[in-house]
Design an enzyme around this catalytic site. Sequence first.
Site, PDB file in Angstrom:
ATOM      1  CE  LYS A 189      18.617 -21.546 -11.063  1.00 26.91           C
ATOM      2  NZ  LYS A 189      17.459 -22.323 -11.510  1.00 26.91           N
ATOM      3  CE1 TYR A 236      22.240 -22.279 -11.884  1.00 26.04           C
ATOM      4  CE2 TYR A 236      22.808 -21.726  -9.621  1.00 26.04           C
ATOM      5  CZ  TYR A 236      22.147 -22.534 -10.526  1.00 26.04           C
ATOM      6  OH  TYR A 236      21.400 -23.595 -10.081  1.00 26.04           O
TER       7      TYR A 236
HETATM    8  P1  NAP Z   1      20.340 -30.988 -15.300  1.00 20.48           P
HETATM    9  O1  NAP Z   1      20.543 -32.357 -14.788  1.00 20.48           O
HETATM   10  O2  NAP Z   1      21.409 -30.339 -16.122  1.00 20.48           O
HETATM   11  O3  NAP Z   1      18.936 -30.913 -16.073  1.00 20.48           O
HETATM   12  C1  NAP Z   1      18.525 -29.683 -16.599  1.00 20.48           C
HETATM   13  C2  NAP Z   1      17.183 -29.819 -17.292  1.00 20.48           C
HETATM   14  O4  NAP Z   1      16.847 -28.528 -17.865  1.00 20.48           O
HETATM   15  C3  NAP Z   1      17.210 -30.824 -18.427  1.00 20.48           C
HETATM   16  O5  NAP Z   1      15.984 -31.494 -18.508  1.00 20.48           O
HETATM   17  C4  NAP Z   1      17.408 -29.919 -19.643  1.00 20.48           C
HETATM   18  O6  NAP Z   1      16.875 -30.457 -20.831  1.00 20.48           O
HETATM   19  C5  NAP Z   1      16.609 -28.695 -19.259  1.00 20.48           C
HETATM   20  N1  NAP Z   1      17.077 -27.544 -20.051  1.00 20.48           N
HETATM   21  C6  NAP Z   1      18.305 -26.990 -20.042  1.00 20.48           C
HETATM   22  N2  NAP Z   1      18.371 -26.014 -20.968  1.00 20.48           N
HETATM   23  C7  NAP Z   1      17.148 -25.966 -21.579  1.00 20.48           C
HETATM   24  C8  NAP Z   1      16.612 -25.190 -22.627  1.00 20.48           C
HETATM   25  N3  NAP Z   1      17.321 -24.256 -23.273  1.00 20.48           N
HETATM   26  N4  NAP Z   1      15.328 -25.418 -22.995  1.00 20.48           N
HETATM   27  C9  NAP Z   1      14.590 -26.372 -22.384  1.00 20.48           C
HETATM   28  N5  NAP Z   1      15.049 -27.158 -21.391  1.00 20.48           N
HETATM   29  C10 NAP Z   1      16.328 -26.951 -20.994  1.00 20.48           C
HETATM   30  O7  NAP Z   1      20.116 -29.960 -14.078  1.00 20.48           O
HETATM   31  P2  NAP Z   1      19.560 -30.208 -12.585  1.00 20.48           P
HETATM   32  O8  NAP Z   1      20.730 -30.281 -11.689  1.00 20.48           O
HETATM   33  O9  NAP Z   1      18.540 -31.265 -12.556  1.00 20.48           O
HETATM   34  O10 NAP Z   1      18.886 -28.776 -12.325  1.00 20.48           O
HETATM   35  C11 NAP Z   1      17.477 -28.569 -12.354  1.00 20.48           C
HETATM   36  C12 NAP Z   1      17.195 -27.197 -11.745  1.00 20.48           C
HETATM   37  O11 NAP Z   1      17.669 -27.175 -10.404  1.00 20.48           O
HETATM   38  C13 NAP Z   1      17.904 -26.058 -12.470  1.00 20.48           C
HETATM   39  O12 NAP Z   1      17.077 -24.932 -12.519  1.00 20.48           O
HETATM   40  C14 NAP Z   1      19.105 -25.788 -11.581  1.00 20.48           C
HETATM   41  O13 NAP Z   1      19.578 -24.475 -11.707  1.00 20.48           O
HETATM   42  C15 NAP Z   1      18.504 -26.066 -10.215  1.00 20.48           C
HETATM   43  N6  NAP Z   1      19.492 -26.394  -9.176  1.00 20.48           N
HETATM   44  C16 NAP Z   1      20.396 -27.392  -9.385  1.00 20.48           C
HETATM   45  C17 NAP Z   1      21.325 -27.672  -8.408  1.00 20.48           C
HETATM   46  C18 NAP Z   1      22.366 -28.755  -8.578  1.00 20.48           C
HETATM   47  O14 NAP Z   1      23.359 -28.754  -7.826  1.00 20.48           O
HETATM   48  N7  NAP Z   1      22.200 -29.692  -9.496  1.00 20.48           N
HETATM   49  C19 NAP Z   1      21.323 -26.947  -7.200  1.00 20.48           C
HETATM   50  C20 NAP Z   1      20.361 -25.942  -7.032  1.00 20.48           C
HETATM   51  C21 NAP Z   1      19.456 -25.684  -8.023  1.00 20.48           C
HETATM   52  P3  NAP Z   1      17.817 -31.208 -21.911  1.00 20.48           P
HETATM   53  O15 NAP Z   1      17.595 -32.655 -21.634  1.00 20.48           O
HETATM   54  O16 NAP Z   1      17.284 -30.789 -23.224  1.00 20.48           O
HETATM   55  O17 NAP Z   1      19.215 -30.750 -21.675  1.00 20.48           O
END
Ligand code: NAP
Length: 261
Positions: free
Chosen positions: A170, A166
């Site tokens: 990133k 991860y």
């Molecule tokens: P999340 O709730 O798990 O949502 C992830 C999204 O990405 C969902 O819409 C999912 O679609 C889509 N996705 C995952 N795998 C995919 C694939 N193979 N093809 C197409 N779409 C895919 O995650 P989140 O927390 O909102 O995270 C969003 C972004 O923020 C990510 O890049 C994550 O690394 C980053 N981020 C998150 C955090 C945190 O603590 N949450 C912190 C820093 C950065 P599906 O509906 O099909 O699963």
Amino acid sequence: MVSEARYAGALRLDGKRALITGATKGIGADIARAFASAGATLVLSGRDDAELNTARATLADEFGVEIRTAAVDLAADDGPAALASTALDAFGGLDVLVNNAGVSYPQPVTQTDPAQFDATIAVNLRAPALLASIVGAAMAEAGTGGSIITVASAAALAPLPDHYAYCASKAGLVMATKVLARELGPHGIRANSVCPTVVLTEMGQRVWGEEAKAAPMLARIPLGRFAVPHEVSDAVVWLASDLASMVNGVDIPVDGGYTMG
Ligand code: NAP
């Protein structure tokens, strides 16, 4: 939750056509809501058609903006190219790309699962980089500039135990975004990253939901709390807007001071 009045002032995205990946849940769903609230025309992407249709209907109804959807698996070899093509065709081009979709499979570095390592790199680094390459080329060809925004992570800036692939994905994406900024800048295309700390979305809950995991992380965040989705969306909307017209090649921590050193 972002209300319609939130971006009623200078911070508007009217007339901008934006592709948002990972728009079905978590941070991406809030970015979609914020963009719709700010008047953007949207292509929403995820993997699940039903979830995408619900998001489209809800936001179109509430904000009266035009929205198309594209269900694509970004882990697939041809996923990024297929999505770029559908999204560019939807409204005759794109002004904004928000690379938000991402995955996380925490595990100790000594127990790295090769398939999960590859899946992390495929979704978090390969897909957004290839999407940006194709969309960037189309923006340059159109000659009307654009904004490419990467939802990276504080994990790009500070190493996190159990986040080997991860962090690498990133950090790679933040640097790839800077290469975009340098190469596409002469075309009026800006490329920037946001680097959030923990947000308690589905992903955040899975990784940080337990008190034993959350407490030491919270202790390292000067503001003493995790971020909420709209705090990430607000930075993304600003980067997409003309208010950020001279901002190019930066990675903005949205982390309460966690990575300041
Ligand atoms: P999340 O709730 O798990 O949502 C992830 C999204 O990405 C969902 O819409 C999912 O679609 C889509 N996705 C995952 N795998 C995919 C694939 N193979 N093809 C197409 N779409 C895919 O995650 P989140 O927390 O909102 O995270 C969003 C972004 O923020 C990510 O890049 C994550 O690394 C980053 N981020 C998150 C955090 C945190 O603590 N949450 C912190 C820093 C950065 P599906 O509906 O099909 O699963």
